[in-house]
Design an enzyme around this catalytic site. Sequence first.
Site, mmCIF file in Angstrom:
data_model
loop_
_atom_site.group_PDB
_atom_site.id
_atom_site.type_symbol
_atom_site.label_atom_id
_atom_site.label_comp_id
_atom_site.label_asym_id
_atom_site.label_seq_id
_atom_site.Cartn_x
_atom_site.Cartn_y
_atom_site.Cartn_z
ATOM 1 N N ASN A 64 0.864 -1.194 0.000
ATOM 2 C CA ASN A 64 0.000 0.000 0.000
ATOM 3 C C ASN A 64 0.894 1.235 0.000
ATOM 4 O O ASN A 64 1.517 1.550 1.009
ATOM 5 C CB ASN A 64 -0.893 -0.030 1.252
ATOM 6 N N TRP A 65 0.949 1.923 -1.126
ATOM 7 C CA TRP A 65 1.853 3.077 -1.247
ATOM 8 C C TRP A 65 1.243 4.342 -0.654
ATOM 9 O O TRP A 65 1.891 5.397 -0.648
ATOM 10 C CB TRP A 65 2.208 3.322 -2.723
ATOM 11 N N LYS A 66 0.006 4.263 -0.228
ATOM 12 C CA LYS A 66 -0.697 5.419 0.362
ATOM 13 C C LYS A 66 -0.580 6.626 -0.576
ATOM 14 O O LYS A 66 -0.497 6.451 -1.786
ATOM 15 C CB LYS A 66 -0.152 5.733 1.756
ATOM 16 N N HIS A 68 -9.679 0.696 5.329
ATOM 17 C CA HIS A 68 -8.330 0.880 5.876
ATOM 18 C C HIS A 68 -8.433 1.831 7.074
ATOM 19 O O HIS A 68 -9.262 2.747 7.079
ATOM 20 C CB HIS A 68 -7.409 1.469 4.803
ATOM 21 N N GLU A 72 -6.887 4.324 7.975
ATOM 22 C CA GLU A 72 -6.835 5.768 7.660
ATOM 23 C C GLU A 72 -8.170 6.239 7.084
ATOM 24 O O GLU A 72 -8.576 7.389 7.279
ATOM 25 C CB GLU A 72 -5.655 6.036 6.712
ATOM 26 N N GLU A 107 -5.410 -5.325 10.886
ATOM 27 C CA GLU A 107 -4.486 -4.193 10.941
ATOM 28 C C GLU A 107 -4.771 -3.374 12.203
ATOM 29 O O GLU A 107 -5.581 -2.445 12.179
ATOM 30 C CB GLU A 107 -4.701 -3.305 9.710
ATOM 31 N N GLY A 141 1.965 2.306 10.568
ATOM 32 C CA GLY A 141 2.800 3.482 10.337
ATOM 33 C C GLY A 141 3.447 4.021 11.598
ATOM 34 O O GLY A 141 3.935 5.142 11.628
ATOM 35 N N SER A 188 3.296 -1.985 10.321
ATOM 36 C CA SER A 188 4.738 -1.784 10.523
ATOM 37 C C SER A 188 5.572 -3.029 10.226
ATOM 38 O O SER A 188 6.603 -3.250 10.873
ATOM 39 C CB SER A 188 5.019 -1.281 11.952
ATOM 40 N N GLY A 228 2.793 -1.265 4.297
ATOM 41 C CA GLY A 228 2.745 0.153 3.943
ATOM 42 C C GLY A 228 4.149 0.662 3.665
ATOM 43 O O GLY A 228 4.695 0.497 2.578
ATOM 44 N N GLY A 229 4.767 1.286 4.669
ATOM 45 C CA GLY A 229 6.074 1.932 4.522
ATOM 46 C C GLY A 229 7.109 1.089 3.784
ATOM 47 O O GLY A 229 7.755 1.566 2.839
HETATM 48 C C1 PEP Z 1 -0.863 -0.020 5.845
HETATM 49 O O1 PEP Z 1 -0.802 1.026 5.221
HETATM 50 O O2 PEP Z 1 -1.853 -0.761 5.740
HETATM 51 C C2 PEP Z 1 0.239 -0.385 6.729
HETATM 52 C C3 PEP Z 1 0.214 -1.536 7.347
HETATM 53 O O3 PEP Z 1 1.247 0.534 6.836
HETATM 54 P P1 PEP Z 1 2.675 0.302 7.594
HETATM 55 O O4 PEP Z 1 3.230 -0.996 7.076
HETATM 56 O O5 PEP Z 1 3.492 1.484 7.187
HETATM 57 O O6 PEP Z 1 2.388 0.245 9.037
#
Ligand code: PEP
Length: 259
Positions: free
Chosen positions: A11-13, A96, A98, A168, A174, A214, A235-236
Site C-alpha cells: 500500500n503506497w498510500k 483501511h 486511515e 491491521e 505506520g 509496521s 505500507g512503509g
Molecule cells: C498499511 O498502510 O496498511 C500499513 C500496514 O502501513 P505500515 O506498514 O506502514 O504500518
Amino acid sequence: MARDKKLIIGNWKMNLNVHESSLYVHKLAQIVKVHRDVEVVLAPTLLALQTLSLQVNYRQFKLAAQNFYWRDHGAFTGEVSATQLHGIVQYGLVGHSERRHVFGESDKDTRSKVQAALRNNIRPILCIGETTSERTMNETNDVLHDQLVGGLANVTSEELESVIIAYEPVWAIGTGNNATAQDVATAVLAIRSQLKHLYGARAAEKVSVIYGGSVTADSAADYLALPDIDGLLIGGASLDANAFNTIVEKAFKRSKVHK
Ligand code: PEP
C-alpha cells in the site's frame, strides 16, 4: 490445514506521482521474481492505476485500489466507483484504518464498498483492527466482531471466498510499533472463530486472513511463520524495493515450507 498460497500487498498510500509510480514499478519488475504460490499486489495512487495496468505483467503484479466509492455511477462529483475500476484492478482496500479514522468511514460504508467490489468482480480486502485505547480496555475481540459483522453483512458464504480480511491494529500502522507474532496469532484466531460462527467451519477455514502494521523485511518472517496467516499488507516497507522484494522472497519460502 496448510495455507500455502501467500498474498503480499504493498500500500503506497498518498506517495509517488504517476511518473514516479511507473519508474518504481519498472524497478520492482526487475527484481521481484514470479512465484506461483505468491501473489504480489500493488496499491499505488488512484491516478497511476490506468498507466500501471498497461505496464505490469499480471503474472508478476496485480493491482489494488486504495479506495473507491460504493455507488456504481451518478452525481457523485469527485468520486471513483468500483465499476470504473473494473478491468483495471483485481483488488480493492476497504475500511483501511486511515479511511475509518481520518475520513470517518463507518461499518455501513465498508459494507457498501464490500458489496460494490464484489458486484464489480474486484476482491475486497476488508481491513479491521482496534485502536490503542480499545486494546487497553480489552475490547479487541468486540471491535473485530463489530467490524467483521458490519463489513460482511449481506456477503454469502460463496462470496466470502473472494474476500480477504486484513487484521491491521490501528496502533501498529505506520507507527513502528510491531504487534508480536503472538498478538497476531491471537487476533487471527478470534477472526476465524467469528467467521466460523457467521459462515460455518469450512468457509472460515478457507477465507484468506492477512496481517498489516509496521511489517519490515526483518519482521515479516515471524508473521509468515504463523500457521493461520495467508499474507501481509505492507505500507512503509513497500516503498523500498529491496525491503519489499525481501518480504516477497520470505513469503515464497514460507509457501514452500507448507507444501
Ligand atoms: C498499511 O498502510 O496498511 C500499513 C500496514 O502501513 P505500515 O506498514 O506502514 O504500518
